[in-house]
Design a protein around this motif. Structure first.
Motif, PDB file in Angstrom:
ATOM      1  N   GLY A   1      36.579  50.336  24.609  1.00  0.00           N
ATOM      2  CA  GLY A   1      37.821  49.789  25.131  1.00  0.00           C
ATOM      3  C   GLY A   1      38.426  48.691  24.285  1.00  0.00           C
ATOM      4  N   ALA A   2      37.841  48.446  23.105  1.00  0.00           N
ATOM      5  CA  ALA A   2      38.344  47.366  22.256  1.00  0.00           C
ATOM      6  C   ALA A   2      39.657  47.721  21.564  1.00  0.00           C
ATOM      7  CB  ALA A   2      37.298  46.984  21.206  1.00  0.00           C
ATOM      8  N   GLY A   3      39.978  49.025  21.474  1.00  0.00           N
ATOM      9  CA  GLY A   3      41.229  49.431  20.835  1.00  0.00           C
ATOM     10  C   GLY A   3      41.060  50.147  19.519  1.00  0.00           C
ATOM     11  N   LYS A   4      39.840  50.499  19.171  1.00  0.00           N
ATOM     12  CA  LYS A   4      39.580  51.105  17.857  1.00  0.00           C
ATOM     13  C   LYS A   4      40.287  52.452  17.698  1.00  0.00           C
ATOM     14  CE  LYS A   4      35.115  51.184  18.440  1.00  0.00           C
ATOM     15  NZ  LYS A   4      35.133  50.736  19.857  1.00  0.00           N
ATOM     16  N   THR A   5      40.054  53.363  18.630  1.00  0.00           N
ATOM     17  CA  THR A   5      40.675  54.683  18.524  1.00  0.00           C
ATOM     18  C   THR A   5      42.185  54.589  18.707  1.00  0.00           C
ATOM     19  OG1 THR A   5      38.667  55.826  19.246  1.00  0.00           O
ATOM     20  CG2 THR A   5      40.740  57.011  19.511  1.00  0.00           C
ATOM     21  N   THR A   6      42.645  53.632  19.506  1.00  0.00           N
ATOM     22  CA  THR A   6      44.093  53.433  19.640  1.00  0.00           C
ATOM     23  C   THR A   6      44.705  53.084  18.290  1.00  0.00           C
ATOM     24  OG1 THR A   6      43.859  52.690  21.933  1.00  0.00           O
ATOM     25  CG2 THR A   6      45.889  52.088  20.799  1.00  0.00           C
ATOM     26  N   ILE A   7      44.023  52.280  17.504  1.00  0.00           N
ATOM     27  CA  ILE A   7      44.521  51.951  16.162  1.00  0.00           C
ATOM     28  C   ILE A   7      44.564  53.200  15.295  1.00  0.00           C
ATOM     29  CG2 ILE A   7      43.917  50.749  14.016  1.00  0.00           C
ATOM     30  CD1 ILE A   7      43.142  48.348  15.692  1.00  0.00           C
TER      31      ILE A   7
END
Length: 252
Positions: free
Chosen positions: A39-45
């Protein structure tokens, strides 16, 4: 000039700030790690870098070209390829044809040439067969070229997905948790393969992984995310000794 230059990247979903003010510079030839808890945003980046999502703010430049908000196919043509946390192969197609899908980005013939099997079609297909076999040999998959992709063991499916990404001749390849679901021996072999690919193809690689020990063993630089923001960034040794990383990520 950095190969990948990300400035103030941000996106929200339904009022939730998923990525906020992320900056990242990746030099040509680097093996760079992007880490952080679930949920840290890695794949979103990754999705922002490849055009799956359009950022609310920020700029993404690849080799000096602004690719912010472009379509996925145009970003791939510009030079970014990726793999996925959940393997996405054409599982009913042969291994060889999976790689050739990537090669169609650079090799072309017309519909008429294809329908009537004209000389240009035969020449291009032969070139793609040879190039695909060359890529498969890098990953030790040449003997399985005619297998259906679905019949490959899990670890080899991971390798095939990387081979297909390389077929597009990218400047930068994004690997989204390539070791997910692998046993320790498979993981070790895959990491050695990634390092080999980097050296053989002079490839720049951005790697998402949860395993801090794994990325610290192969990445020169790291960005650590937490709640969509950069917690720490820099040389791997410096990041791993950052008290904020130790507290928030390692839980020590």
């Amino acid at each position: 000039m950095a190969l990948l230059d990300v400035k103030n990247l941000g996106i929200s979903f339904g009022g939730l700030r998923a990525v906020n003010g992320v900056n990242m510079d990746i030099e040509e030839g680097e093996l760079y790690g992007l880490i952080g808890p679930n949920g840290a945003g890695k794949t979103t980046i990754f999705n922002l870098l490849t055009g799956v999502y359009k950022p609310d703010e920020g700029i993404i430049r690849l080799d000096g070209e602004d690719i912010t908000g472009k379509k996925t196919i145009d970003i791939n043509k510009a030079g970014i390829a990726r793999t996925f946390q959940n393997i996405r192969l054409f599982k009913d197609m042969p291994v060889l044809d999976n790689v050739k899908v990537g090669l169609h980005n650079k090799h072309h013939y017309t519909t008429v040439e294809g329908i009537f099997r004209l000389p240009r079609y035969r020449r291009v297909e032969k070139e793609m067969d040879e190039k695909a076999m060359e890529l498969l040999s890098v990953f030790g998959l040449e003997k399985e070229a005619e297998y259906q992709a679905a019949n490959l063991p899990y670890g080899k499916q991971r390798k095939l997905e990387i081979a297909r990404a390389l077929a597009t001749e990218p400047k930068l390849i994004l690997l989204d948790e390539p070791a997910a679901g692998m046993n320790p021996n498979e993981t070790k072999e895959l990491m050695e393969t990634i390092q080999f690919v980097r050296e053989k193809f002079k490839m720049t690689i951005l790697l998402i992984e949860h395993d801090m020990k794994l990325v610290s063993g192969i990445c020169e630089k790291l960005t650590v995310l937490n709640f969509g923001e950069v917690l720490a960034q820099g040389n791997t040794s410096e990041v791993l000794n950052n008290p904020d990383v130790i507290t928030a990520y390692l839980g020590e």
